[in-house]
Scaffold this active site. Structure first.
Site, PDB file in Angstrom:
ATOM      1  N   ARG A 211      47.393  45.894  39.987  1.00 53.52           N
ATOM      2  CA  ARG A 211      46.233  46.259  39.989  1.00 53.52           C
ATOM      3  C   ARG A 211      45.531  47.528  41.628  1.00 53.52           C
ATOM      4  NH1 ARG A 211      41.859  41.459  39.158  1.00 53.52           N
ATOM      5  NH2 ARG A 211      42.530  41.171  37.127  1.00 53.52           N
TER       6      ARG A 211
ATOM      7  N   ARG B 116      33.111  53.106  39.917  1.00 57.14           N
ATOM      8  CA  ARG B 116      32.896  51.595  39.400  1.00 57.14           C
ATOM      9  C   ARG B 116      31.055  51.397  39.314  1.00 57.14           C
ATOM     10  NH1 ARG B 116      31.841  48.028  36.823  1.00 57.14           N
ATOM     11  NH2 ARG B 116      32.842  45.192  37.313  1.00 57.14           N
TER      12      ARG B 116
ATOM     13  N   ARG C 214      38.754  47.980  43.161  1.00 60.50           N
ATOM     14  CA  ARG C 214      37.939  47.582  44.019  1.00 60.50           C
ATOM     15  C   ARG C 214      38.193  47.828  45.187  1.00 60.50           C
ATOM     16  NH1 ARG C 214      36.261  42.799  41.684  1.00 60.50           N
ATOM     17  NH2 ARG C 214      38.202  42.166  41.604  1.00 60.50           N
TER      18      ARG C 214
ATOM     19  N   TYR D 160      42.098  31.795  28.455  1.00 57.00           N
ATOM     20  CA  TYR D 160      40.841  32.765  28.209  1.00 57.00           C
ATOM     21  C   TYR D 160      39.228  32.802  27.202  1.00 57.00           C
ATOM     22  CZ  TYR D 160      42.119  34.446  32.645  1.00 57.00           C
ATOM     23  OH  TYR D 160      42.555  34.984  33.638  1.00 57.00           O
TER      24      TYR D 160
ATOM     25  N   ASP E 193      42.249  46.071  30.247  1.00 59.49           N
ATOM     26  CA  ASP E 193      42.319  44.706  31.103  1.00 59.49           C
ATOM     27  C   ASP E 193      42.532  43.864  29.575  1.00 59.49           C
ATOM     28  OD1 ASP E 193      41.173  42.551  33.378  1.00 59.49           O
ATOM     29  OD2 ASP E 193      41.007  41.761  31.367  1.00 59.49           O
TER      30      ASP E 193
HETATM   31  O1  CP3 Z   1      45.475  48.116  37.986  1.00 64.65           O
HETATM   32  C1  CP3 Z   1      45.884  47.846  37.456  1.00 64.65           C
HETATM   33  O2  CP3 Z   1      47.145  46.943  37.110  1.00 64.65           O
HETATM   34  C2  CP3 Z   1      45.785  48.032  35.783  1.00 64.65           C
HETATM   35  C3  CP3 Z   1      44.248  47.024  35.045  1.00 64.65           C
HETATM   36  C4  CP3 Z   1      43.887  45.802  34.912  1.00 64.65           C
HETATM   37  C5  CP3 Z   1      43.166  45.011  35.262  1.00 64.65           C
HETATM   38  N1  CP3 Z   1      43.016  43.672  35.054  1.00 64.65           N
HETATM   39  C6  CP3 Z   1      41.914  45.465  35.605  1.00 64.65           C
HETATM   40  C7  CP3 Z   1      40.371  44.595  36.251  1.00 64.65           C
HETATM   41  C8  CP3 Z   1      45.060  44.908  34.187  1.00 64.65           C
HETATM   42  C9  CP3 Z   1      46.826  45.235  34.247  1.00 64.65           C
HETATM   43  C10 CP3 Z   1      44.613  43.468  34.446  1.00 64.65           C
HETATM   44  C11 CP3 Z   1      45.345  42.793  33.746  1.00 64.65           C
HETATM   45  C12 CP3 Z   1      44.813  41.318  33.292  1.00 64.65           C
HETATM   46  N2  CP3 Z   1      43.057  41.054  33.974  1.00 64.65           N
HETATM   47  C13 CP3 Z   1      45.374  40.315  34.200  1.00 64.65           C
HETATM   48  C14 CP3 Z   1      46.689  39.529  33.922  1.00 64.65           C
HETATM   49  C15 CP3 Z   1      46.996  39.757  35.545  1.00 64.65           C
HETATM   50  C16 CP3 Z   1      46.567  39.044  36.760  1.00 64.65           C
HETATM   51  O3  CP3 Z   1      46.063  39.476  37.377  1.00 64.65           O
HETATM   52  O4  CP3 Z   1      46.696  37.657  36.499  1.00 64.65           O
HETATM   53  C17 CP3 Z   1      44.272  38.704  33.434  1.00 64.65           C
HETATM   54  C18 CP3 Z   1      44.044  37.557  33.916  1.00 64.65           C
HETATM   55  C19 CP3 Z   1      42.518  40.019  33.626  1.00 64.65           C
HETATM   56  C20 CP3 Z   1      42.202  39.106  32.847  1.00 64.65           C
HETATM   57  C21 CP3 Z   1      40.821  39.358  34.714  1.00 64.65           C
HETATM   58  N3  CP3 Z   1      40.370  40.960  34.981  1.00 64.65           N
HETATM   59  C22 CP3 Z   1      40.024  38.653  35.365  1.00 64.65           C
HETATM   60  C23 CP3 Z   1      40.059  37.428  35.635  1.00 64.65           C
HETATM   61  C24 CP3 Z   1      39.156  39.229  36.329  1.00 64.65           C
HETATM   62  C25 CP3 Z   1      37.877  38.987  37.055  1.00 64.65           C
HETATM   63  C26 CP3 Z   1      38.612  38.100  38.714  1.00 64.65           C
HETATM   64  C27 CP3 Z   1      38.655  39.945  39.447  1.00 64.65           C
HETATM   65  O5  CP3 Z   1      39.871  40.501  39.623  1.00 64.65           O
HETATM   66  O6  CP3 Z   1      37.354  40.477  39.696  1.00 64.65           O
HETATM   67  C28 CP3 Z   1      39.122  41.112  35.637  1.00 64.65           C
HETATM   68  C29 CP3 Z   1      38.609  41.960  36.055  1.00 64.65           C
HETATM   69  C30 CP3 Z   1      39.699  43.572  36.305  1.00 64.65           C
HETATM   70  N4  CP3 Z   1      40.196  43.727  35.874  1.00 64.65           N
HETATM   71  C31 CP3 Z   1      38.659  44.155  37.520  1.00 64.65           C
HETATM   72  C32 CP3 Z   1      39.478  45.243  37.421  1.00 64.65           C
HETATM   73  C33 CP3 Z   1      40.372  47.134  38.494  1.00 64.65           C
HETATM   74  C34 CP3 Z   1      37.897  43.839  38.768  1.00 64.65           C
HETATM   75  C35 CP3 Z   1      36.514  44.608  38.504  1.00 64.65           C
HETATM   76  C36 CP3 Z   1      35.686  45.375  38.816  1.00 64.65           C
HETATM   77  O7  CP3 Z   1      36.146  46.000  39.090  1.00 64.65           O
HETATM   78  O8  CP3 Z   1      34.781  44.526  39.287  1.00 64.65           O
END
Ligand code: CP3
Length: 355
Positions: free
Chosen positions: A33, A46, A37, A163, A83
């Site tokens: 990540r 964003r 944010r 999910y 994602d």
């Molecule tokens: O920088 C990176 O890591 C690359 C991009 C990336 C994202 N999600 C962007 C993201 C990667 C590799 C992921 C993987 C991901 N997504 C996983 C596996 C890794 C882990 O964290 O366990 C999972 C379970 C998800 C599913 C997911 N995506 C959830 C549960 C959420 C909401 C929780 C949160 O952190 O907001 C997301 C949203 C998400 N994916 C964001 C980002 C940057 C935040 C969204 C935003 O900008 O509002």
């Protein structure tokens, strides 16, 4: 047949060298990540695209946010901005990200819902993501980041299924686990659909320019050992074997989060080049379970990165000391959280580079 994996040379990018079997010290570093944010420049992009799915399908902006942390910190890897839930989206399952709530999906609980998934559309619906991959490679080269490796990724089938079945996040994915016991045939069929779609999706990412692939199995650790073998190890084995036949030069990193003692079997039986350790794992004990043929990636507590200062230095030092001189890829045990001060990330990278 394609050529065998290339032997490591010191001219290779540090991350690729470690994955090819070399001991590289100081270790390559990137953070899960790392685009997100906690960075003001990410929040600015964003704000232009309120719909998160739309951002993942916007190649110019997705490539831009992927490169932001590389410009700031010079990480050894860039990870595609997308994602894991874009795959169920591409299968036609439906996906929305609700502000403050995380992902919301329809609940897949029966054969009718499974039969509605359409794997034939995956490549075309995810074509913008492949364009992002190509743009990132061009951006890295154009901006002189010659030592930074591009990682493509997908969710592992079990975590994606979590999910899809639960309909969103959960603390223990009880409905998913209950379904795995109550209707094993349905569950296996869903896993097969996801294995095929994941191979197709990851293969397309390699064709577009991804140099390494990562499989995120964030909820692997909620399963019993029996179900862990069936729904975590076996699908990863299938995906890695299929990818090895298609792209023998592309290593795969597996991240079976919360796997505990199962990390040894996972690392040895799936064919991965490196295994991601979660925050709770003792790095030395885990490395012994994993064995010498596989690199380890991890596993700093994301909250130590929030705290900064001596707490951060001490936690990072403990990992460096445990695995000094070994095949380590320095990372977190889970993703960066939004309240992380960017200066703490800079201090961490400096510490690793001086290790
Ligand atoms: O920088 C990176 O890591 C690359 C991009 C990336 C994202 N999600 C962007 C993201 C990667 C590799 C992921 C993987 C991901 N997504 C996983 C596996 C890794 C882990 O964290 O366990 C999972 C379970 C998800 C599913 C997911 N995506 C959830 C549960 C959420 C909401 C929780 C949160 O952190 O907001 C997301 C949203 C998400 N994916 C964001 C980002 C940057 C935040 C969204 C935003 O900008 O509002």
């Amino acid at each position: 047949m394609n050529a065998a994996p290339r032997p490591p040379t010191s001219a290779m990018k540090p991350l690729l060298s470690v994955l090819a079997g070399e001991k590289v010290w100081p270790p390559p570093v990137w953070l899960m990540r790392q685009a997100g944010r906690y960075l003001p420049e990410y929040r600015a992009v964003r704000a232009e695209v309120p719909d998160f799915v739309a951002l993942c399908l916007d190649p110019v902006r997705a490539a831009e946010v992927t490169l932001q942390p590389i410009r700031r910190f010079g990480f050894d890897a860039a990870i595609l901005f997308s994602d894991i839930l874009m795959l169920p989206w591409a299968l036609g399952h439906g996906l929305a990200f609700k502000e403050g709530e995380g992902p919301v999906l329809p609940k897949l609980r029966d054969a009718a819902a499974l039969d509605r998934l359409d794997p034939t559309q995956v490549r075309s619906r995810l074509a913008p993501v492949m364009e992002t991959v190509t743009r990132i490679r061009q951006g890295l080269a154009g901006e002189g980041f010659d030592r930074t490796t591009l990682i493509g990724f997908a969710g592992a089938p079990f975590t994606v299924a979590c999910y899809m079945i639960e309909g969103g996040g959960s603390k223990d994915f009880a409905a998913t686990r209950a379904l795995a016991y109550a209707d094993p045939a349905l569950f296996d069929r869903l896993m097969d659909v996801l294995v095929e779609a994941t191979v197709d999706y990851l293969s397309a990412q390699v064709e577009a320019g991804a140099e390494v692939l990562m499989l995120f199995d964030s909820w692997a650790g909620v399963l019993s050992p029996t179900l862990f073998r069936r729904h975590v190890i076996v699908p990863a084995q299938k995906i890695v074997a299929r990818l090895a036949a298609l792209h023998p030069e592309t290593p795969v990193i597996g991240f079976p989060r919360l796997a505990g003692l199962m990390v040894g079997a996972y690392a040895q039986e799936t064919g991965i080049a490196a295994v991601g350790l979660d925050t709770g794992m003792d790095p030395l004990a885990a490395a012994r379970l994993v064995g010498p043929g596989i690199a380890v990636q991890g596993n700093l507590d994301p909250m130590a990165l929030v705290a900064g200062g001596t707490a951060l230095r001490g936690e990072a030092e403990a990992i460096l000391t445990a695995l000094r001189g070994q095949r380590l890829i320095f990372n977190l045990g889970h993703g960066i959280v939004p309240q992380t001060p960017p200066e703490h990330v800079g201090a961490l990278v400096e510490q690793i580079r001086a290790a």
